[in-house]
Design an enzyme around this catalytic site. Sequence first.
Site, PDB file in Angstrom:
ATOM      1  N   LYS A  96      -9.634 -11.080 -16.928  1.00  0.00           N
ATOM      2  CA  LYS A  96     -10.412 -11.546 -17.777  1.00  0.00           C
ATOM      3  C   LYS A  96     -10.679 -10.450 -19.104  1.00  0.00           C
ATOM      4  O   LYS A  96     -11.001 -10.643 -20.188  1.00  0.00           O
ATOM      5  CB  LYS A  96     -12.185 -11.734 -17.416  1.00  0.00           C
ATOM      6  CG  LYS A  96     -12.119 -12.937 -16.482  1.00  0.00           C
ATOM      7  CD  LYS A  96     -11.512 -14.194 -17.180  1.00  0.00           C
ATOM      8  CE  LYS A  96     -11.755 -15.510 -16.451  1.00  0.00           C
ATOM      9  NZ  LYS A  96     -11.059 -16.603 -17.199  1.00  0.00           N
ATOM     10  N   TYR A 123      -9.684 -10.279 -10.694  1.00  0.00           N
ATOM     11  CA  TYR A 123     -10.595 -11.465 -11.733  1.00  0.00           C
ATOM     12  C   TYR A 123     -10.997 -10.593 -12.659  1.00  0.00           C
ATOM     13  O   TYR A 123     -10.632 -11.127 -13.950  1.00  0.00           O
ATOM     14  CB  TYR A 123     -11.372 -11.985 -10.857  1.00  0.00           C
ATOM     15  CG  TYR A 123     -12.118 -12.953 -11.713  1.00  0.00           C
ATOM     16  CD1 TYR A 123     -11.684 -14.366 -12.049  1.00  0.00           C
ATOM     17  CD2 TYR A 123     -13.658 -12.696 -12.186  1.00  0.00           C
ATOM     18  CE1 TYR A 123     -12.351 -15.138 -12.897  1.00  0.00           C
ATOM     19  CE2 TYR A 123     -14.006 -13.560 -13.057  1.00  0.00           C
ATOM     20  CZ  TYR A 123     -13.604 -14.783 -13.609  1.00  0.00           C
ATOM     21  OH  TYR A 123     -14.205 -15.801 -14.154  1.00  0.00           O
TER      22      TYR A 123
END
Length: 251
Positions: free
Chosen positions: A160, A156
């Site tokens: 990002k 994750y």
Amino acid sequence: MERDLEGVVALVTGAGRGIGRAGALELARRGAKVALGLRDMTAGEGPTEDIRAGGGTALPLRMDVTDLGQIEAAIEETEARLGPLGVLVNNVGFSRPAPAIEVTPEDFDAMIDANLRGAFFTGQAAARRMVRHGGGRIVNMGSQAGAVALETESVYCMTKAALAHLTKCWAVEWGRHNISVTCVAPTFTSTEGAAVWLEDEAFRESVLRRIPLGRIATTEEIAAAVAILASPRAGMITGTTLFVDGGWTAV
């Protein structure tokens, strides 16, 4: 409420709940005609009703960003029914936490597919139309996780971080077409997805110790940042990430 987006057509992906829902409502309050991109159409009933009850325009659309055909169809329908697309809020994203040595190829691919591939091709499809219309604004939904390391969130965090850098690349390429591209990077926010984590008192306290302001963000605060970057007042802001993190990344 200042209606600084009066008549602007905005598309918000992942608009059925959480930050996406709050962003759609905020843009509508500011006068935008809002298309709601939804993987699950039933999730769009609430925000659609809320926008229309307030006198705004809401168009719920089936839009799974892992399906390139649905991306194209949703943007085409947005323009056919509401007018030229002026704002894209590229909001879809999710995590499947796991220690890095235990991440499965299936979970890796799923996060890349939605958080990065989906965001890229949604932005590409929107930008193609914005070029023809003479400009627009793209607001990517990043995360403080793109700038700090979080245990069990390596994939994750990676997606990002990539989205924050992609924001810069798009801003450089598309600036000549009067398209601004920015990124909003929230901290832990009071959403349905975060609830399972924040209900753990020990985890919540460990998070609050990292945030100088000492509290969790609200979806309305993140939506306000999105609306500011989508507004005419942010006309000279592009290629940057706005951290809405209570000071986490300042420490």
